[in-house]
Design an enzyme around this catalytic site. Structure first.
Site, PDB file in Angstrom:
ATOM      1  CG  LEU A 147      -1.952  -1.041   1.426  1.00  0.00           C
ATOM      2  CD1 LEU A 147      -2.633  -0.887   2.782  1.00  0.00           C
ATOM      3  CD2 LEU A 147      -2.984  -0.986   0.309  1.00  0.00           C
ATOM      4  CG  ASP A 148       0.310   4.566  -2.686  1.00  0.00           C
ATOM      5  OD1 ASP A 148       1.019   3.700  -3.234  1.00  0.00           O
ATOM      6  OD2 ASP A 148      -0.472   5.311  -3.300  1.00  0.00           O
ATOM      7  NE  ARG A 149       6.069   8.063   4.948  1.00  0.00           N
ATOM      8  CZ  ARG A 149       7.051   8.940   5.100  1.00  0.00           C
ATOM      9  NH1 ARG A 149       7.719   9.371   4.044  1.00  0.00           N
ATOM     10  NH2 ARG A 149       7.378   9.383   6.294  1.00  0.00           N
TER      11      ARG A 149
END
Length: 337
Positions: A147-149
């Site tokens: 997942l994106d940060r």
């Protein structure tokens, strides 16, 4: 980044030769030097000696020795830095984020702002903290997707290499059903629809050497990317609560597709600049994108179906707009793809 590094292979990095994986991550490392490191046993995969032609699978762990100047990262790619030892407090917080756990699988509610894997200047990330989630298993857990940060929500971990292979296959063959929740600035004209817009990574020249990775719609060079969306509730034409279901797993797919829809995700200044924000002090302008639920075949039996509660900044926004806590129906029920 002069010490030994450990890289967990995710589903998107799997199914490729070891030497090609090195070429992508360490372009300054010559093939001759890589072969020498392999012969000496300094590069290992899951603790074992490896060959250049060995194929990587999701969940495998690659040991990379100190590379000196060849360790310089490509300017458009984030690479792990040496992790800091995990504190007892951080380890406990990570364990409290577990939503589901059995002998094969862990599902975390990933906090917004915590990177899944390391990158330039990132020495705190989930990959470096996985020892805290080993519990009673003989193996350290393994990442199978990312997942994106700044995206929160459901993150799946495998507790063995065998489980990692099967979970990675579910992501690869699209038998995993992921639903995200987002708040958008502006509301789509249609209550539901399909965004079919191929995505390509922008060149270093386009985004600047110091910029993080970005994608753009590219009909000629882009990779197939499809997202279904449904408006759950509207705040007139000012904002909308969207349910998003990606059929493909491209980098920043939902963020780029929401911009293409004309309704950027709240807080996504990277893709929409000032258009991604409301001029209201009462609203938190963090990225409002949350991996709400995942439904995925279990590696050995049945189906895993997990839902992650909203993070605090999104709860606050839901309350501000007086949105309900749950949709009154499944917006993607009966969808065939």
């Amino acid at each position: 980044m002069s010490g030994v590094q450990q890289f967990t292979v995710t589903a998107s990095d799997g199914d490729q030769r070891l030497d090609r994986w090195f070429k992508r991550r360490f372009p300054h490392l010559t093939h001759g030097r890589l072969e020498k490191l392999l012969r000496k046993g300094e590069v290992r995969v899951d603790g074992k000696r490896a060959k250049a032609a060995d194929r990587l699978e999701a969940g495998m762990v690659v040991r990379v020795p100190p590379l000196g100047d060849a360790n310089e990262p490509r300017p458009d790619m984030d690479l792990p830095s040496a992790p800091k030892p995990i504190s007892a407090k951080d380890a406990e917080a990570l364990r409290k984020a577990v939503l589901f756990k059995d002998a094969d699988v862990i599902v975390l509610n990933k906090p917004a702002g915590l990177a899944v894997q390391g990158g330039t200047g990132l020495d705190t990330n989930i990959d470096a903290m996985l020892d805290a989630l080993q519990f009673d298993a003989p193996e350290r857990p393994r990442l199978v997707h990312r997942l994106d940060r700044d995206t929160s929500g459901c993150l799946v971990l495998a507790r063995s290499q065998a489980a990692a292979r099967k979970l990675a296959d579910a992501f690869k063959h699209k038998t995993a059903r992921k639903v995200y929740w987002a708040i958008t600035v502006g509301a789509p004209k249609m209550n539901e629809g399909k965004i079919d817009a191929p995505l390509a990574k922008q060149s270093v020249a386009a985004v600047g050497r110091r910029s993080a990775e970005r994608v753009q719609i590219d009909e000629d060079e882009g990779k197939h990317a499809v997202t279904y969306y449904a408006v759950v509730e509207r705040a007139h034409d000012k904002a909308a609560w969207l349910a998003l279901m990606p059929l493909t797993g491209r980098t920043h797919q939902l963020r780029a597709h929401c911009v293409a829809l004309g309704t950027p995700i709240l807080g996504d200044g990277k893709y929409a600049g000032a258009k991604a924000y409301f001029a209201r002090e009462s609203l938190d302008n963090q990225l409002h994108l949350h991996a709400r639920s995942i439904r995925i075949p279990h590696p050995t039996r049945g189906i895993i179906n997990v839902t992650a509660p909203l993070p605090p900044h999104m709860q606050k926004t839901w309350k501000f707009f007086e949105f309900s806590n749950e949709p009154d129906h499944d917006p993607f029920a009966g969808l065939e793809f």
